[in-house]
Design a protein around this motif. Structure first.
Motif, PDB file in Angstrom:
ATOM      1  N   HIS A  55     -48.975 -23.420  31.967  1.00 56.41           N
ATOM      2  CA  HIS A  55     -48.586 -22.008  31.846  1.00 56.41           C
ATOM      3  C   HIS A  55     -48.451 -21.299  33.187  1.00 56.41           C
ATOM      4  CE1 HIS A  55     -49.338 -22.374  27.543  1.00 56.41           C
ATOM      5  NE2 HIS A  55     -50.509 -22.931  27.832  1.00 56.41           N
ATOM      6  N   LEU A  56     -48.567 -22.020  34.267  1.00 55.02           N
ATOM      7  CA  LEU A  56     -48.503 -21.384  35.586  1.00 55.02           C
ATOM      8  C   LEU A  56     -47.065 -20.980  35.925  1.00 55.02           C
ATOM      9  CD1 LEU A  56     -49.846 -20.605  38.263  1.00 55.02           C
ATOM     10  CD2 LEU A  56     -49.411 -22.925  39.065  1.00 55.02           C
ATOM     11  N   PRO A  57     -46.796 -19.681  36.161  1.00 54.68           N
ATOM     12  CA  PRO A  57     -45.445 -19.259  36.554  1.00 54.68           C
ATOM     13  C   PRO A  57     -45.071 -19.797  37.934  1.00 54.68           C
ATOM     14  CG  PRO A  57     -46.735 -17.407  35.734  1.00 54.68           C
ATOM     15  CD  PRO A  57     -47.690 -18.533  35.958  1.00 54.68           C
ATOM     16  N   LYS A  58     -43.890 -20.374  38.042  1.00 54.89           N
ATOM     17  CA  LYS A  58     -43.466 -20.940  39.326  1.00 54.89           C
ATOM     18  C   LYS A  58     -43.334 -19.892  40.434  1.00 54.89           C
ATOM     19  CE  LYS A  58     -41.151 -25.162  37.795  1.00 54.89           C
ATOM     20  NZ  LYS A  58     -39.886 -25.944  37.812  1.00 54.89           N
ATOM     21  N   PRO A  59     -42.911 -18.658  40.165  1.00 52.24           N
ATOM     22  CA  PRO A  59     -42.846 -17.667  41.247  1.00 52.24           C
ATOM     23  C   PRO A  59     -44.204 -17.418  41.913  1.00 52.24           C
ATOM     24  CG  PRO A  59     -41.576 -16.903  39.381  1.00 52.24           C
ATOM     25  CD  PRO A  59     -42.327 -18.117  38.913  1.00 52.24           C
ATOM     26  N   VAL A  60     -45.299 -17.515  41.132  1.00 54.86           N
ATOM     27  CA  VAL A  60     -46.627 -17.318  41.702  1.00 54.86           C
ATOM     28  C   VAL A  60     -46.975 -18.474  42.649  1.00 54.86           C
ATOM     29  CG1 VAL A  60     -49.088 -17.096  41.183  1.00 54.86           C
ATOM     30  CG2 VAL A  60     -47.382 -15.973  39.732  1.00 54.86           C
ATOM     31  N   LEU A  61     -46.642 -19.691  42.222  1.00 54.05           N
ATOM     32  CA  LEU A  61     -46.876 -20.846  43.075  1.00 54.05           C
ATOM     33  C   LEU A  61     -46.045 -20.735  44.351  1.00 54.05           C
ATOM     34  CD1 LEU A  61     -48.687 -23.304  42.850  1.00 54.05           C
ATOM     35  CD2 LEU A  61     -46.771 -24.569  41.841  1.00 54.05           C
ATOM     36  N   ALA A  62     -44.800 -20.289  44.220  1.00 51.67           N
ATOM     37  CA  ALA A  62     -43.946 -20.108  45.400  1.00 51.67           C
ATOM     38  C   ALA A  62     -44.511 -19.034  46.321  1.00 51.67           C
ATOM     39  CB  ALA A  62     -42.529 -19.740  44.961  1.00 51.67           C
ATOM     40  N   ALA A  63     -45.094 -17.989  45.749  1.00 50.38           N
ATOM     41  CA  ALA A  63     -45.674 -16.923  46.564  1.00 50.38           C
ATOM     42  C   ALA A  63     -46.825 -17.443  47.422  1.00 50.38           C
ATOM     43  CB  ALA A  63     -46.155 -15.780  45.673  1.00 50.38           C
ATOM     44  N   ALA A  77     -60.130 -13.622  51.030  1.00 53.97           N
ATOM     45  CA  ALA A  77     -58.843 -14.198  51.433  1.00 53.97           C
ATOM     46  C   ALA A  77     -58.767 -15.679  51.078  1.00 53.97           C
ATOM     47  CB  ALA A  77     -58.629 -13.993  52.928  1.00 53.97           C
ATOM     48  N   ARG A  78     -59.884 -16.393  51.200  1.00 58.07           N
ATOM     49  CA  ARG A  78     -59.882 -17.815  50.876  1.00 58.07           C
ATOM     50  C   ARG A  78     -59.787 -18.058  49.380  1.00 58.07           C
ATOM     51  NH1 ARG A  78     -65.007 -19.066  54.852  1.00 58.07           N
ATOM     52  NH2 ARG A  78     -63.918 -18.736  56.834  1.00 58.07           N
ATOM     53  N   LEU A  79     -60.467 -17.214  48.598  1.00 56.12           N
ATOM     54  CA  LEU A  79     -60.474 -17.407  47.147  1.00 56.12           C
ATOM     55  C   LEU A  79     -59.238 -16.830  46.476  1.00 56.12           C
ATOM     56  CD1 LEU A  79     -64.211 -16.576  46.331  1.00 56.12           C
ATOM     57  CD2 LEU A  79     -63.147 -18.829  46.391  1.00 56.12           C
ATOM     58  N   ALA A  80     -58.539 -15.934  47.141  1.00 59.45           N
ATOM     59  CA  ALA A  80     -57.429 -15.220  46.518  1.00 59.45           C
ATOM     60  C   ALA A  80     -56.366 -16.133  45.900  1.00 59.45           C
ATOM     61  CB  ALA A  80     -56.789 -14.255  47.524  1.00 59.45           C
ATOM     62  N   PRO A  81     -55.866 -17.181  46.607  1.00 62.45           N
ATOM     63  CA  PRO A  81     -54.838 -18.026  45.977  1.00 62.45           C
ATOM     64  C   PRO A  81     -55.298 -18.650  44.664  1.00 62.45           C
ATOM     65  CG  PRO A  81     -54.946 -18.447  48.332  1.00 62.45           C
ATOM     66  CD  PRO A  81     -56.126 -17.592  47.996  1.00 62.45           C
ATOM     67  N   LEU A  82     -56.543 -19.161  44.625  1.00 62.57           N
ATOM     68  CA  LEU A  82     -57.032 -19.788  43.400  1.00 62.57           C
ATOM     69  C   LEU A  82     -57.223 -18.749  42.300  1.00 62.57           C
ATOM     70  CD1 LEU A  82     -57.977 -22.388  42.069  1.00 62.57           C
ATOM     71  CD2 LEU A  82     -60.288 -21.885  42.880  1.00 62.57           C
ATOM     72  N   LEU A 113     -59.162 -24.034  48.547  1.00 67.00           N
ATOM     73  CA  LEU A 113     -57.857 -23.851  49.177  1.00 67.00           C
ATOM     74  C   LEU A 113     -56.910 -25.001  48.862  1.00 67.00           C
ATOM     75  CD1 LEU A 113     -56.040 -22.268  51.168  1.00 67.00           C
ATOM     76  CD2 LEU A 113     -57.068 -23.628  53.005  1.00 67.00           C
ATOM     77  N   LEU A 114     -57.444 -26.216  48.770  1.00 66.80           N
ATOM     78  CA  LEU A 114     -56.604 -27.395  48.588  1.00 66.80           C
ATOM     79  C   LEU A 114     -55.993 -27.461  47.201  1.00 66.80           C
ATOM     80  CD1 LEU A 114     -55.530 -29.995  49.780  1.00 66.80           C
ATOM     81  CD2 LEU A 114     -57.670 -31.129  49.169  1.00 66.80           C
ATOM     82  N   ILE A 115     -56.657 -26.918  46.196  1.00 63.38           N
ATOM     83  CA  ILE A 115     -56.119 -26.990  44.831  1.00 63.38           C
ATOM     84  C   ILE A 115     -54.750 -26.300  44.742  1.00 63.38           C
ATOM     85  CG2 ILE A 115     -56.467 -26.232  42.446  1.00 63.38           C
ATOM     86  CD1 ILE A 115     -59.491 -26.689  42.936  1.00 63.38           C
ATOM     87  N   PRO A 116     -54.634 -25.019  45.108  1.00 61.41           N
ATOM     88  CA  PRO A 116     -53.291 -24.406  45.031  1.00 61.41           C
ATOM     89  C   PRO A 116     -52.303 -25.017  46.022  1.00 61.41           C
ATOM     90  CG  PRO A 116     -54.861 -22.898  46.063  1.00 61.41           C
ATOM     91  CD  PRO A 116     -55.647 -24.028  45.519  1.00 61.41           C
ATOM     92  N   GLN A 117     -52.772 -25.418  47.206  1.00 64.59           N
ATOM     93  CA  GLN A 117     -51.847 -26.013  48.168  1.00 64.59           C
ATOM     94  C   GLN A 117     -51.318 -27.354  47.673  1.00 64.59           C
ATOM     95  OE1 GLN A 117     -53.496 -26.217  52.096  1.00 64.59           O
ATOM     96  NE2 GLN A 117     -53.208 -24.034  52.497  1.00 64.59           N
TER      97      GLN A 117
END
Length: 557
Positions: free
Chosen positions: A334-342, A189-194, A22-26
């Motif tokens: 290569h990470l799209p910023k809209p995905v990070l914002a989501a 749900a926990r793994l979904a963001p990563l 969870l902490l990696i994407p956050q």
């Protein structure tokens, strides 16, 4: 002990692995939210965790970058002098936050957490949640709009434009994250963001699907940058007020999270140790390329649910984060910023609710208004103004509640030795004595109102019961009497003596009685003491007359 140690070690290792996911994407998202490069969030999730693990006291406080502080950091770094990068400003801010907390810990000021009442804290957090979500809309839409308040954001959106490709990426990402939460599988749900970030990076790197969509871009080497922050005096002076606010908010919110989980787990928390641990974590962040850090509610809950037993779980989180840094340097470009914002929008709005406003309004309208006012200030004014309103409002409500001490006229419940408020119970009163109960400590905030409250009850007693000879005050609820309270008692004694009435006390607590005896106050003013209120009442005549409540509510007990 030898048998239990491996079990504890395995539990902490598993909890650390789950929270790192969870902490990696956050970490990436909240660094971007603060206007900082994504790698700063990763740096803030390494050595600071080790510092807190060494000095803190909670085994489940998920330390690292947090959304609310990220918004405050972005505002603080918005007006840096020319030539000062946001990264350099963030290091100075982290150092000042750590310094403020260290000084507060040295002076044992952990009671500062009480400056923000729960309504003010929740109003601030909800306002920041809404503002964070609103601030990510331009990123989701590929717009150039920006702002830290709704008026600024709306004004800049007029000429900000938007890209439909970004909107599609953002909408799909939000839909997938919400679907994973509603699937009823906690692990998914926990793994979904990563998983979403990994898939988005793959599509962006190997397909043309992300053409026209803003990406994170090439990152510098993720080697941990150790070194002192800028020593420019002007920069330190400019950021100091913001650092004090970030320190206050970080400590208050972290303590609220750790205390609630400690109660749930039946553990003892040390607020002073929490302040020291948070101070050390921020100081370490300042010399390791990070940003100010605090405890996260979502990560702390996850640590608790994952079975964390000791603070070694934070050490394992840092280890997994270090491995992630080594593996993510290339793909993150290569990470799209809209995905990070989501991921930010779904994470912060997941904890938003209107229920606290409804509950506060029904229970105490003034506190409900304070909660709403703090939220509105975050959205429409500024973070600093919202915190100021929260602190001043909390103190003002406290003073308003205590400005007039609650003094109840009491009588005996028939057939018992219990004494209750005559306005709530059918009781018996003796005409010769006015029985009163003081329901709070007598201190400078309420001492001035004591005389008026007592004399008002004396007049009512004369009107409905009879001519009294003495006033017997039940002092059991009084935990402290300061000098202002002592002067108020002296003035009350004089006012009663002028009307031919004696002042007497019953059931005085030991610490209060010790102070009164230390100055010879009781002897000086000839105040009688009784072990129980019933004993004091019986010291007069035994003829009892019905109180007004008896006449208004016959037979009610």
């Amino acid at each position: 002990m030898r048998v239990r140690l491996p079990t504890t070690w395995r539990a902490d290792l598993m909890a650390g692995a789950v929270v790192a996911v969870l902490l990696i994407p956050q970490s990436l998202a909240y660094a971007m939210l603060a206007g900082l490069p994504p790698q700063v969030g990763l740096y803030a999730s390494l050595l600071p965790l080790l510092a807190y693990a060494a000095l803190g006291s909670s085994p489940v406080l998920g330390l690292g970058p947090v959304a609310v502080l990220a918004l405050m950091i972005a505002q603080a770094l918005g007006g840096l002098p020319a030539g000062i990068s946001p990264e350099a400003g963030a290091l100075v801010l982290a150092a000042e936050v750590g310094g403020v907390l260290a000084v507060a810990a040295l002076l044992r000021l952990d009671a500062l957490a009480s400056l923000l009442s729960v309504p003010a804290l929740r109003g601030f957090e909800n306002g920041a949640t809404l503002m964070i979500a609103a601030g990510q809309l331009p990123v989701l839409l590929g717009s150039a709009a920006a702002g830290f308040t709704l008026p600024d954001l709306i004004a800049s959106s007029v000429h900000g434009g938007w890209r439909w490709q970004s909107a599609v990426w953002g909408a799909v990402a939000i839909g997938l994250l919400l679907a994973s939460r509603r699937a009823g599988r906690p692990l998914l749900a926990r793994l979904a963001p990563l998983l979403l970030l990994v898939v988005a990076m793959g599509l962006s790197a190997f397909t043309p699907a992300a053409q026209g969509v803003a990406q994170v871009g090439a990152l510098p080497s993720l080697a941990l940058p150790l070194g002192l922050p800028s020593l420019e005096p002007g920069l330190w002076l400019q950021l100091l007020p913001s650092a004090a606010l970030v320190a206050l908010m970080g400590f208050v919110s972290s303590l609220a999270v750790s205390e609630s989980l400690a109660q749930r787990r039946g553990e003892k928390l040390l607020p002073a140790a929490e302040m020291r641990g948070l101070a050390a974590a921020n100081l370490v962040a300042a010399v390791s390329g990070g940003m100010p850090v605090a405890g996260s509610f979502s990560r702390s809950i996850l640590l608790h649910e994952a079975g964390s037993r000791t603070r070694w779980s934070l050490v394992f989180v840092a280890v997994f984060m270090a491995l992630a840094m080594l593996m993510l340097a290339g793909p993150l470009a290569h990470l799209p910023k809209p995905v990070l914002a989501a991921t930010i929008v779904v994470a912060v709005l997941g904890g938003f609710s209107l229920q606290p406003y409804r509950d506060a309004w029904r229970y105490a309208p003034a506190e409900g208004l304070l909660m709403a006012a703090v939220t509105a200030a975050v959205l429409l004014w500024s973070i600093a103004a919202a915190l100021a309103i929260g602190v001043v409002g909390s103190v003002a409500l406290l003073i308003q509640r205590t400005a007039r001490p609650h003094v109840a006229r009491i009588g005996r419940v028939p057939g018992t030795q219990h004494y209750r408020n005559i306005e709530r119970y059918a009781v018996e009163c003796q005409p010769e004595v006015v029985g009163l109960r003081v329901d709070e400590s007598l201190v400078f905030t309420n001492a001035r109102g004591l005389g008026d409250a007592v004399m008002g009850h004396v007049r009512d007693h004369r009107a409905f019961v009879g001519q009294p000879q003495r006033v017997l005050m039940l002092m059991a609820p009084v935990n402290h009497i300061d000098v202002s309270g002592l002067v108020a008692l002296q003035e009350l004694h004089a006012a009663l003596a002028a009307e031919g009435l004696r002042l007497e006390f019953s059931e005085v607590k030991g610490p209060v009685l010790d102070k009164l005896r230390a100055v010879g106050w009781l002897e000086r003013y000839d105040v009688s003491l009784y072990l129980s209120h019933h004993e004091g009442i019986q010291a007069g005549t035994h003829e009892l007359r019905p109180s007004q409540a008896d006449r208004d509510m016959p037979g009610q007990l």
